[in-house]
Design a protein around this motif. Structure first.
Motif, mmCIF file in Angstrom:
data_model
loop_
_atom_site.group_PDB
_atom_site.id
_atom_site.type_symbol
_atom_site.label_atom_id
_atom_site.label_comp_id
_atom_site.label_asym_id
_atom_site.label_seq_id
_atom_site.Cartn_x
_atom_site.Cartn_y
_atom_site.Cartn_z
ATOM 1 N N VAL A 1 0.842 -1.208 0.000
ATOM 2 C CA VAL A 1 0.000 0.000 0.000
ATOM 3 C C VAL A 1 0.871 1.249 0.000
ATOM 4 O O VAL A 1 0.700 2.153 -0.827
ATOM 5 C CB VAL A 1 -0.940 0.012 1.229
ATOM 6 N N TYR A 2 1.815 1.325 0.930
ATOM 7 C CA TYR A 2 2.627 2.533 1.071
ATOM 8 C C TYR A 2 3.534 2.756 -0.137
ATOM 9 O O TYR A 2 3.662 3.887 -0.623
ATOM 10 C CB TYR A 2 3.472 2.463 2.340
ATOM 11 N N ILE A 3 4.146 1.706 -0.620
ATOM 12 C CA ILE A 3 5.065 1.858 -1.758
ATOM 13 C C ILE A 3 4.311 2.278 -3.016
ATOM 14 O O ILE A 3 4.735 3.189 -3.744
ATOM 15 C CB ILE A 3 5.848 0.562 -1.995
ATOM 16 N N SER A 4 3.185 1.636 -3.292
ATOM 17 C CA SER A 4 2.426 1.969 -4.505
ATOM 18 C C SER A 4 1.782 3.355 -4.404
ATOM 19 O O SER A 4 1.626 4.052 -5.404
ATOM 20 C CB SER A 4 1.350 0.903 -4.774
ATOM 21 N N ARG A 5 1.435 3.778 -3.192
ATOM 22 C CA ARG A 5 0.789 5.087 -3.014
ATOM 23 C C ARG A 5 1.787 6.233 -3.073
ATOM 24 O O ARG A 5 1.456 7.315 -3.572
ATOM 25 C CB ARG A 5 0.043 5.136 -1.678
ATOM 26 N N TYR A 6 2.983 6.000 -2.571
ATOM 27 C CA TYR A 6 3.923 7.109 -2.402
ATOM 28 C C TYR A 6 5.051 7.119 -3.430
ATOM 29 O O TYR A 6 6.101 7.707 -3.202
ATOM 30 C CB TYR A 6 4.495 7.089 -0.989
ATOM 31 N N LEU A 7 4.817 6.519 -4.570
ATOM 32 C CA LEU A 7 5.786 6.601 -5.664
ATOM 33 C C LEU A 7 5.933 8.035 -6.162
ATOM 34 O O LEU A 7 6.933 8.377 -6.797
ATOM 35 C CB LEU A 7 5.359 5.689 -6.817
ATOM 36 N N ASP A 8 4.937 8.871 -5.850
ATOM 37 C CA ASP A 8 5.006 10.273 -6.282
ATOM 38 C C ASP A 8 6.086 11.049 -5.527
ATOM 39 O O ASP A 8 6.331 12.228 -5.831
ATOM 40 C CB ASP A 8 3.655 10.959 -6.133
ATOM 41 N N LEU A 9 6.733 10.406 -4.555
ATOM 42 C CA LEU A 9 7.861 11.045 -3.870
ATOM 43 C C LEU A 9 8.946 11.468 -4.850
ATOM 44 O O LEU A 9 9.639 12.465 -4.622
ATOM 45 C CB LEU A 9 8.464 10.087 -2.828
ATOM 46 N N VAL A 10 9.087 10.707 -5.921
ATOM 47 C CA VAL A 10 10.151 11.000 -6.884
ATOM 48 C C VAL A 10 9.707 11.991 -7.953
ATOM 49 O O VAL A 10 10.520 12.436 -8.759
ATOM 50 C CB VAL A 10 10.652 9.703 -7.569
#
Length: 212
Positions: A43-52
């Motif tokens: 959940v966290y990895i797929s949701r927060y890919l926008d970090l980059v």
């Protein structure tokens, strides 16, 4: 940002801290579902890919990094450092039955058909049901330790507070997201039995037991 979202974030953070403290202090991950923790990491990895790709605020970036790193740390503690204490036999929920439908639903129902948006939507759907393996484990073993119950209550409270955040934003800003509201409502409903037992049992010093 409003009081409900801030309280939700703090409740979410408290849940993670309680979980890590439970595992580290007892040197055991007994009673914790590794399957649920794997789902939360996804959940966290797929949701927060926008970090980059996107910067919103320092607070937003720090919280995203905390959730990703803490979920990876939890997986490490459960499957590597304290692997001998992990209850493989009772933690038998088939998570592919959650992953596949959530991903297919994200492909079909999303705000816009772009990779990041589909992954964000997938994470919202998946988070709504990610706790099921944990509740299934508690049901199979018959009871949960107090600190595990506190972790689950804080985690459930986080999503309930986010529902209040969406209601507030609708009336204060005219903004709403039907996908997030629907998924949040489903997730909160899944916690209803647990909330009742937590209030009537755990807060009175009794052990929490979920019906099989």
């Amino acid at each position: 940002m409003n009081i409900f979202r801030l309280a939700g974030d703090l409740s979410h953070l408290l849940a993670i801290i309680l979980l890590l403290i439970k595992i580290w202090k007892t040197r055991s991950c007994a009673g914790i579902s590794g399957k649920s923790q794997i789902l939360f990491m996804i959940v966290y990895i797929s949701r927060y890919l926008d970090l980059v790709t996107t910067f919103i605020s320092v607070y937003n970036t720090i919280m995203k990094l905390v959730f990703i790193t803490s979920s990876i740390a939890t997986i490490y503690l459960m499957y590597v450092k304290f692997k001998a204490t992990y209850d493989h036999n009772h933690d038998s929920f088939r998570i592919e039955f959650l992953l596949v439908p959530c991903f297919v639903l994200a492909l079909l129902i999303n705000a816009s058909f772009t990779p990041l948006e589909v992954l964000w939507t997938f994470s919202i759907y998946l988070e709504a049901v990610a706790i099921l393996p944990q509740l299934f484990l508690v049901s199979k073993t018959g009871e949960a330790e107090s600190i595990t119950s506190h972790y689950l209550f804080a985690l459930g409270s986080y999503r309930a507070l986010y529902l209040l955040n969406w209601i507030y934003r609708y009336y204060a800003e005219g903004h709403y997201d039907l996908i997030a509201i629907f998924a949040g409502a489903i997730q909160t409903i899944l916690y209803c039995d647990f909330f009742y037992l937590y209030i009537t049992k755990v807060l009175k010093g009794k052990k929490l037991q979920l019906p099989a």
